[in-house]
Design an enzyme around this catalytic site. Structure first.
Site, mmCIF file in Angstrom:
data_model
loop_
_atom_site.group_PDB
_atom_site.id
_atom_site.type_symbol
_atom_site.label_atom_id
_atom_site.label_comp_id
_atom_site.label_asym_id
_atom_site.label_seq_id
_atom_site.Cartn_x
_atom_site.Cartn_y
_atom_site.Cartn_z
ATOM 1 N N LYS A 18 0.845 -1.199 0.000
ATOM 2 C CA LYS A 18 0.000 0.000 0.000
ATOM 3 C C LYS A 18 0.878 1.246 0.000
ATOM 4 C CE LYS A 18 -1.902 2.424 3.364
ATOM 5 N NZ LYS A 18 -1.811 3.801 2.827
ATOM 6 N N GLU B 91 10.458 0.711 10.050
ATOM 7 C CA GLU B 91 11.441 1.773 9.827
ATOM 8 C C GLU B 91 10.699 3.062 10.146
ATOM 9 O OE1 GLU B 91 13.192 4.576 8.946
ATOM 10 O OE2 GLU B 91 13.055 4.228 6.786
ATOM 11 N N CYS C 298 13.151 10.710 7.161
ATOM 12 C CA CYS C 298 13.153 10.168 8.518
ATOM 13 C C CYS C 298 14.534 10.278 9.152
ATOM 14 C CB CYS C 298 12.662 8.738 8.526
ATOM 15 S SG CYS C 298 13.423 7.751 7.241
ATOM 16 N N GLU D 182 9.903 14.737 16.125
ATOM 17 C CA GLU D 182 10.183 14.793 14.697
ATOM 18 C C GLU D 182 9.234 15.784 14.017
ATOM 19 O OE1 GLU D 182 9.313 11.238 12.388
ATOM 20 O OE2 GLU D 182 11.212 11.516 11.347
#
Lengths: 499, 288
Positions: free
Chosen positions: A204, A278, A312, A409
């Site tokens: 997906k 991840e 990331c 983040e």
């Protein structure tokens, strides 16, 4: 003699600021989209065919640089996921897992070659759908995609050399969910090793960036890959949840936020499903007084403004040794002023559009949090397009380790700056978040690189460089940045059972 | 018949290189194979788990910084100490139902296991690390780096060999650990702590608690400063789910190595070391 040369402007020298903007104007240099065809609507790719979603629902996809709707994607619901998993299971049992490694590899080589042939089309679509500069999608994303398939193609018939003393076997059907920051590259990171190891997949893509995944599905058809080996289902979080919770999926591979990663780990608890995650990061770059400062500044610019900071492993925290902090900040600001923010399809653009309205709001929310926490905000003064989601490159100084803008983040073009005196202090600060994905060290002293690098609790250490990627190089996090590795020999372990 | 009245040993726990009693102040009874009372074991509490994790975290940076040769020598030294005190272990094993031959074989195998992992400390990096031929002008290599603090549920039915087999690969790789001993046969684990304590293993690298698995598993798996958890016995479905759900709070690595026979060939493996290793990849430019 032209007017330009008669001005009193002096050429730049190493001691003065570069000032291109007031002397030269850049003409627009847009990449042509004339040869790129986008359909009005894309269906689901299941069992080798494009099929309508069982509930008949579609959702639009927007170009974040213009807010124009480009196309629409089908929303996969439970029944569609079930069909995709059945197709993947059938293909796994009847064909793919028993095919020779050599033949699996040759299919992957074929895909790699076709990706190279169609590279420009993929690059343009990636920039249109996701907002990243064409310079990056053309020179980084798509070449790495092809390289990734090429690398894992070669492993398919050599797996017994990767695990000394063990016999690797495929896991089965893999459910793979990928993010919107490197849409096709993340697809490659997931599909190439999975197929090389003999698994089949249901993948997906992210709902804001599904276009290149469906173009990839067309390529898979053209490459003659057996039906059901690769299935692409589009949709948002609910579609992802259907994959995660499907009983006949053996392994989940997810790239995305730490928050969603935790939800996934929790929801498959007790099911025996394997998983690799991840997740997020808050990469710290440590720059010592003995660093080559100009080179470091270039690297830091690339570390945080590459792909609008939607990375990331972005170097989103800068730790500067006290003696050079003024110099580094000044040089960073000068360099930020030279960044061109704008049309992602323009070949001169350095920083493109924020990927979506939601992410635009998230980054702006964090800028406000930074202000509320007492940070000093510096933003480059460049012009940005009126339409579309754009944010100027931003520095936050005067921040503390406990600030949310330092701990959380942001996933945007925002760099926090802190200082340190000793290497131990720098390492402690670098490690003091929930994350552990990547870190950077800038120094001219080799022994310092190894000592600091050993102290960093992160899966990647970039020394005197940053944000470099390669299919042979394992990537993945410590702590809450995830579990497992992608890329390289170590990335194979995510897609095999060892006997 | 001598008139010496045997001095009974108080079995305490092992935390940070010391032998404290449980902070709970509670105990549970440990019986021999005949059903007679052997000892009162400490009934560890959640606070004991927290104390042990804290000391394990404190010991981690120093232990992982030890060079591989040094860690290997220390593991070898544990084997030496175990050999020199084998009588004590054979006695404790026979109390819980091992025959003399079985007890001797168990101690032999436990010593050999320590020697096996002592030898791996300076080799697994060479076998499982890599230099990666990236296409750009960089030197790129991947090393294994310990995951951190590991919670270990020791095997219930193998109080010495099983215990050694789960601790050795974890510490060989530079991790520190908090071990929950076999619930019904915890005495060998405390005696093994005495071996550790005289083997140059820094305090805090191995911490051993005794208590009830059903109560403590929750705290082991939910602790935010535990990086990974290892168990080898089959757990009830509910307990497995609890562990895995709790683990999601900080993305703990949960490793279940279902070893049935601790004497079997596959009861030792370098992969039991790499289970608790992170891969760290370093890049550096190449150029003038």
């Amino acid at each position: 003699m032209s007017e330009t040369t008669e001005t009193t402007y002096k050429p730049t020298s190493p001691n003065s600021k570069l000032d291109f903007a007031s002397v030269w104007e850049y003409d627009p240099a847009p990449e042509s989209t004339a040869n790129v065809k986008v359909k009005e609507r894309y269906e689901l790719f299941i069992d080798g065919k494009f099929v309508k979603p069982s509930k008949g629902r579609y959702f639009p996809s927007t170009n974040p640089a213009t807010k124009e709707v480009i196309t629409e994607f089908a929303e996969a619901t439970q029944n569609d996921i079930d069909q995709a998993v059945k197709a993947a299971r059938k293909a796994f049992k009847n064909e793919w897992s028993s095919l020779s490694g050599k033949t699996r590899g040759k299919y992957l080589y074929r895909i790699a070659r076709m990706l190279q042939e169609r590279a420009r089309e993929f690059a343009i679509l990636e920039s249109m759908d996701g907002g990243k500069p064409i310079r990056e999608s053309r020179d980084v994303d798509i070449p790495l995609v092809a390289a990734h398939f090429f690398y894992y193609a070669g492993w398919a018939d050599k797996l017994e050399y990767a695990f000394p003393g063990k016999t690797p076997e495929p896991i089965g059907v893999c459910g793979q969910i990928i993010p919107w920051n490197f849409p096709l590259l993340m697809l490659a990171w997931k599909i190439a090793p999975a197929l090389a190891c003999g698994n089949t997949v249901v993948l997906k893509p992210a709902e804001t960036t599904s276009l290149t995944a469906l173009k990839f599905a067309e390529l898979v058809q053209d490459a003659g890959l057996p039906s059901g080996v690769v299935n692409i289902v589009t949709g948002a979080g609910q579609t992802g949840a259907e994959i995660v919770n499907h009983k006949d999926i053996d392994k989940i591979a997810f790239t995305g936020s730490t928050g969603v990663g935790k939800l996934i780990q929790k929801s498959i608890a007790g099911t025996g499903k394997k998983f690799t995650l991840e997740l997020g990061g808050k990469g710290a770059m440590i720059i010592f007084e003995d660093a080559p400062v100009d080179q470091a500044v270039e690297g830091i610019i690339n570390a945080i403004f590459f792909n609008q900071g939607h990375v990331c492993c972005a170097g989103s925290r800068l730790l500067v040794q006290e003696g050079i902090v003024d110099q580094v900040i000044r040089k960073l600001q000068d360099r930020m002023e030279m960044l061109i923010v704008g049309d992602p399809l323009d070949k001169n653009t350095d920083v493109g559009a924020i990927n979506s309205e939601a992410q635009f709001e998230t980054v702006n929310k964090y800028l406000q949090i930074g202000l509320d926490e007492g940070a000093d905000v510096y933003q480059s003064k460049c012009e940005i397009p009126e339409n579309g989601y754009f944010i100027r490159p931003t520095l936050l100084t005067n921040v503390a380790q406990s600030n949310r803008v330092v701990q959380e983040e942001i996933f945007g073009p925002v760099l926090t700056v802190q200082t340190f005196r000793t290497a131990d202090e720098a390492i402690t600060k670098a490690n003091n978040t929930q994350y552990g994905l990547a870190g950077g060290v800038w120094t001219d002293k080799g022994s310092k690189i190894f000592k600091v690098g050993a102290g960093l609790r992160s899966g990647v250490v970039w020394a005197n460089t940053y944000n470099k990627f390669d299919p042979t190089s394992p990537f993945g996090g410590y702590k809450e940045s995830g579990v497992g590795r992608e890329g390289g020999l170590h990335g194979l372990a995510a897609y095999v059972n060892l006997r | 018949m001598s008139d010496h009245l045997e001095v009974l040993k108080t079995y305490k726990m092992y935390i940070g290189g010391n032998f404290p009693r449980t902070e709970s102040g509670h105990y549970y009874k440990v019986f021999d194979s005949e059903g007679d009372l052997l000892a009162n074991a400490c009934l560890a509490s959640r606070k004991d788990v927290r104390d042990a994790v804290k000391t394990a975290r404190g010991a981690f940076t120093g232990w992982k910084a030890r060079n591989a040769y040094n860690r290997g020598q220390i593991l070898y030294r544990i084997g030496e100490m175990l050999e020199s005190r084998r009588g004590q272990f054979e006695k404790e094993l026979s109390q819980v139902g091992f025959s003399a031959n079985e007890a001797e074989a168990d101690v032999n195998a436990a010593i050999d296991r320590l020697i096996y992992y002592a030898g791996w400390t300076d080799k697994y990096q060479q076998v499982f690390g890599s230099v990666n031929p990236v296409a750009s002008s960089h030197f790129n290599f991947s090393l294994l780096d310990p995951t951190g603090v590991v919670a270990i549920l020791a095997p219930e039915q193998s109080p010495l060999l099983g215990l050694v087999s789960v601790i050795a690969p974890v510490i060989a790789g530079g991790n520190t650990c908090v071990v929950l001993a076999s619930e019904n046969h915890p005495l060998s684990s405390i005696t093994f702590a005495e071996v550790l304590n005289s083997s140059d293993v820094p305090g805090g690298v191995v911490n051993i608690l005794t208590g009830k698995k059903e109560d403590l598993v929750e705290h082991f798996s939910a602790h935010m400063d535990v990086n990974a958890m290892l168990y080898t016995d089959a757990l009830s479905g509910g307990l497995t789910k609890t562990i895995e759900e709790n683990a999601a709070e900080n993305i703990k690595r949960i490793i279940n190595n279902p070893v049935g026979d601790w004497y079997a060939e596959d009861a030792q493996s370098p992969y039991f070391i790499t289970d608790f290793q992170e891969t760290k990849t370093t890049w550096h430019p190449v150029g003038f």
